[in-house]
Design a protein around this motif. Structure first.
Motif, short mmCIF file in Angstrom:
data_model
loop_
_atom_site.label_atom_id
_atom_site.label_comp_id
_atom_site.label_asym_id
_atom_site.label_seq_id
_atom_site.Cartn_x
_atom_site.Cartn_y
_atom_site.Cartn_z
N ASP A 125 6.36 21.96 5.13
CA ASP A 125 5.72 23.25 4.79
C ASP A 125 5.71 24.15 6.02
OD1 ASP A 125 4.94 22.15 2.18
OD2 ASP A 125 3.46 21.01 3.32
N GLU A 128 4.32 27.89 5.84
CA GLU A 128 2.87 27.95 5.62
C GLU A 128 2.13 27.49 6.88
OE1 GLU A 128 1.04 26.80 1.70
OE2 GLU A 128 3.09 26.09 1.35
N GLN A 157 5.07 36.63 0.80
CA GLN A 157 5.10 35.54 -0.18
C GLN A 157 4.48 34.26 0.38
OE1 GLN A 157 9.04 34.46 -1.47
NE2 GLN A 157 8.32 33.07 -3.05
N ARG A 161 1.27 32.09 -0.88
CA ARG A 161 1.32 30.66 -1.17
C ARG A 161 0.18 29.93 -0.45
NH1 ARG A 161 7.21 28.10 -0.56
NH2 ARG A 161 5.89 26.26 -0.89
N ASN A 164 -2.96 30.52 -2.36
CA ASN A 164 -3.01 29.70 -3.56
C ASN A 164 -3.37 28.26 -3.23
OD1 ASN A 164 -2.32 31.87 -5.19
ND2 ASN A 164 -0.13 31.38 -5.20
N ARG A 165 -2.81 27.75 -2.14
CA ARG A 165 -3.11 26.38 -1.74
C ARG A 165 -4.60 26.24 -1.42
NH1 ARG A 165 -0.27 22.06 0.80
NH2 ARG A 165 1.65 23.30 0.81
#
Length: 361
Positions: A125, A128, A157, A161, A164-165
């Motif tokens: 990841d 992120e 984007q 993400r 959202n995590r």
């Protein structure tokens, strides 16, 4: 020099047994199966350290067994009661228990620990993780809801993400977080005589591990201050497993391995209490120079103890199979020779304990 009187010799109840308090500057392993009296006996030693040294204690307490450490029993002597009741003992409770809440600041965690909480892998990841590294969180004004809104409003984007995590995992909603307010690490930094962290009342299974991780990271980051503290970890298998399964557990275990290997010269000394040596990471267990052994029956556990603690004989260790409740073997640097002990009485109130089976009248 003050000695810590912990009980009497099993074979001669007129002979008091004492520990050398100076030798708690090495790591200690405390072991005994359920019902051996392990937690009660550990309290006897911690009380003696409070009475006869100035060594600060940090107690990671998963079963709330030590939350009454500042409450003296009526049977305690007047002088001892006066000294203990006057000590700076701070207790922090998890869940809905009364008292000062156990809180830490998410923003104070290392980047690796923040990523572990959010289950972000630095390689898998990577984008992120990079955003998390550069995400500014001001501790005095930390607002999780606003942070998520800002990430989504960024138009990026990867930031969306990450938002959202955070929301899907709900980890930022844990009761553990102080959200910019006071953190228990602030108290630990002051080095009161004892700081008790009740870890057992959290809802999420990762919260007690993150609480421990936050405090250990804080101590390690300031290790060059060389301010001694005895880190007491009851039921240590919960925090120091030989096979950590989650990212948080791996970070926590790695920190304990680091402290076990390098912490002694900085005054970071461990006392690990558990039921089975095989449940403790071997790189931590092998660094322990003091042993307190109560009743243990399992042949595998006894064999492990014989192999690791060569300063106690095979015969002495295997005698643990015959111990009654409250009996122990002490060996290592904090006692002149391996000694069998009937532990003495507690001075403070023990909390926790077994739940009794309801019987018909």
């Amino acid at each position: 020099m003050p000695e810590l009187t912990i009980g009497a010799a099993i074979d001669d109840d007129a002979a008091q047994v004492q520990l050398d308090p100076r030798r708690f500057n090495r790591h200690t392993f405390w072991c005994g199966q359920s019902g051996s009296g392990k937690t009660y006996a550990l309290g006897v030693v911690l009380e003696q350290l409070l009475l006869h040294t100035d060594l600060p204690l940090l107690i990671l307490d998963p079963n709330a067994d030590f939350v009454r450490l500042r409450e003296v029993r009526s049977s305690a002597g007047e002088a001892e009661a006066s000294r203990i009741s006057g000590l700076d003992v701070r207790v922090f409770r998890s869940g809905h228990a009364d008292g000062d809440p156990l809180r830490v600041r998410y923003v104070d965690l290392s980047p690796a620990s923040k990523a572990a909480v959010l289950q972000i892998d630095p390689i898998a990841d990577a984008e992120e993780y990079n955003i998390l590294l550069h995400l500014e969180m001001v501790s005095e004004t930390f607002d999780t809801a606003q942070m998520i809104r800002d990430l989504r409003a960024s138009g990026d984007q990867m930031q969306a993400r990450l938002a959202n995590r955070m929301e899907n995992l709900q980890v930022l909603e844990w009761d553990l977080w102080s959200r910019g307010a006071a953190s228990v690490v602030d108290d630990v930094q002051e080095r009161p005589r004892a700081t008790v962290l009740d870890l057992g009342g959290f809802d999420h299974p990762a919260e007690p591990k993150v609480a421990a991780l936050a405090v250990l990271e804080h101590l390690w980051a300031r290790r060059e201050e060389r301010r001694p503290v005895l880190i007491v970890i009851d039921e240590a298998h919960n925090l120091c497993s030989p096979e950590p399964a989650t990212a948080v557990e791996r970070e926590l275990t790695a920190k304990l391995v680091q402290i076990a290997a390098e912490g002694r010269k900085f005054g970071l000394w461990l006392l690990l209490s558990t039921q089975r040596p095989t449940k403790i990471h071997p790189n931590v267990l092998s660094q322990c120079d003091n042993l307190a052994l109560m009743r243990v029956n399992a042949p595998r556990d006894l064999a492990e103890l014989v192999e690791v603690f060569g300063f106690a004989s095979d015969e002495a260790i295997r005698r643990a199979q015959t111990f009654a409740q409250g009996q122990a073997l002490f060996a290592g640097g904090f006692i002149a020779a391996p000694t069998f002990v009937q532990m003495g009485e507690r001075l403070t109130q023990e909390s926790g304990g077994d739940v009794r089976v309801p019987l018909r009248a």
